[in-house]
Scaffold this motif. Structure first.
Motif, PDB file in Angstrom:
ATOM      1  N   THR A  80      -2.411   6.030   1.469  1.00  0.00           N
ATOM      2  CA  THR A  80      -3.804   5.427   1.529  1.00  0.00           C
ATOM      3  C   THR A  80      -3.736   4.824   2.735  1.00  0.00           C
ATOM      4  N   ILE A  81      -2.873   4.423   3.490  1.00  0.00           N
ATOM      5  CA  ILE A  81      -1.893   4.514   4.538  1.00  0.00           C
ATOM      6  C   ILE A  81      -3.062   5.799   5.916  1.00  0.00           C
ATOM      7  N   ILE A  82      -2.499   6.826   5.480  1.00  0.00           N
ATOM      8  CA  ILE A  82      -3.039   7.656   5.972  1.00  0.00           C
ATOM      9  C   ILE A  82      -4.586   8.128   5.810  1.00  0.00           C
ATOM     10  N   ALA A  83      -4.954   7.828   4.916  1.00  0.00           N
ATOM     11  CA  ALA A  83      -6.112   7.595   4.550  1.00  0.00           C
ATOM     12  C   ALA A  83      -7.097   6.765   5.444  1.00  0.00           C
ATOM     13  N   ILE A  84      -6.395   5.720   5.156  1.00  0.00           N
ATOM     14  CA  ILE A  84      -7.339   4.847   6.122  1.00  0.00           C
ATOM     15  C   ILE A  84      -6.652   5.491   7.623  1.00  0.00           C
ATOM     16  N   VAL A  85      -6.444   5.770   8.442  1.00  0.00           N
ATOM     17  CA  VAL A  85      -5.047   5.688   9.521  1.00  0.00           C
ATOM     18  C   VAL A  85      -7.034   7.200   9.948  1.00  0.00           C
ATOM     19  N   ILE A  86      -6.649   8.163   9.000  1.00  0.00           N
ATOM     20  CA  ILE A  86      -7.661   9.023   9.308  1.00  0.00           C
ATOM     21  C   ILE A  86      -9.269   8.583   9.200  1.00  0.00           C
ATOM     22  N   VAL A  87      -9.516   8.087   8.910  1.00  0.00           N
ATOM     23  CA  VAL A  87     -11.224   7.586   8.833  1.00  0.00           C
ATOM     24  C   VAL A  87     -11.302   6.468  10.062  1.00  0.00           C
ATOM     25  N   LEU A  88     -10.179   5.671  10.054  1.00  0.00           N
ATOM     26  CA  LEU A  88     -10.557   5.086  11.876  1.00  0.00           C
ATOM     27  C   LEU A  88     -10.510   5.721  12.923  1.00  0.00           C
ATOM     28  N   ALA A  89      -9.368   7.384  12.624  1.00  0.00           N
ATOM     29  CA  ALA A  89      -9.553   8.343  13.964  1.00  0.00           C
ATOM     30  C   ALA A  89     -10.899   8.314  14.502  1.00  0.00           C
ATOM     31  N   CYS A  90     -11.397   9.525  12.619  1.00  0.00           N
ATOM     32  CA  CYS A  90     -13.172   9.735  12.625  1.00  0.00           C
ATOM     33  C   CYS A  90     -13.872   8.968  13.296  1.00  0.00           C
ATOM     34  N   PHE A  91     -14.392   7.667  12.755  1.00  0.00           N
ATOM     35  CA  PHE A  91     -14.534   6.392  13.532  1.00  0.00           C
ATOM     36  C   PHE A  91     -14.809   6.415  14.473  1.00  0.00           C
TER      37      PHE A  91
ATOM     38  N   MET B 158       0.952  -1.040   0.177  1.00  0.00           N
ATOM     39  CA  MET B 158       0.253   0.161   0.310  1.00  0.00           C
ATOM     40  C   MET B 158       0.996   1.035   0.162  1.00  0.00           C
ATOM     41  N   SER B 159       0.307   2.269  -0.585  1.00  0.00           N
ATOM     42  CA  SER B 159       0.964   3.532  -0.693  1.00  0.00           C
ATOM     43  C   SER B 159       1.252   4.319   0.454  1.00  0.00           C
TER      44      SER B 159
END
Length: 94
Positions: free
Chosen positions: A5-16, A1-2
């Motif tokens: 993509t990893i940063i976007a997943i971390v941000i989505v998980l933090a918001c969740f 993964m680039s």
């Protein structure tokens, strides 16, 4: 993964996680029996009785809670002998 993509997943998980925490925090109502007693005394003021709907609205405003939580608080007040509910009227226990 680039990396983006990893940063976007971390941000989505933090918001969740923040959304879940906020939901669970709002769902938990805490009250103190002495505080509830003072709130009830404030709600009644010089009145002998209040309509049930006005009493529940006062509890909702005081505790910033839902109708369901206000009903729970009214039940706790009734159980501890702080109020008496007759038909559609609520009066303080003397």
């Amino acid at each position: 993964m680039s990396q983006p993509t990893i940063i976007a997943i971390v941000i989505v998980l933090a918001c969740f996680a923040v959304a879940i925490f906020a939901y669970l925090h709002r769902k938990h109502i805490s009250y103190n029996l002495e505080d509830l007693q003072k709130s009830i005394a404030t709600l009644f003021g010089s009145d002998d009785s209040l309509p049930r709907s006005k009493f529940l609205m006062g509890l909702k405003n005081k505790y910033s809670c839902s109708q369901k939580d206000a009903l729970y608080l009214m039940g706790q007040a009734r159980e501890h002998g702080l109020i008496v509910v007759e038909d559609d009227k609520v009066r303080p226990a003397r």
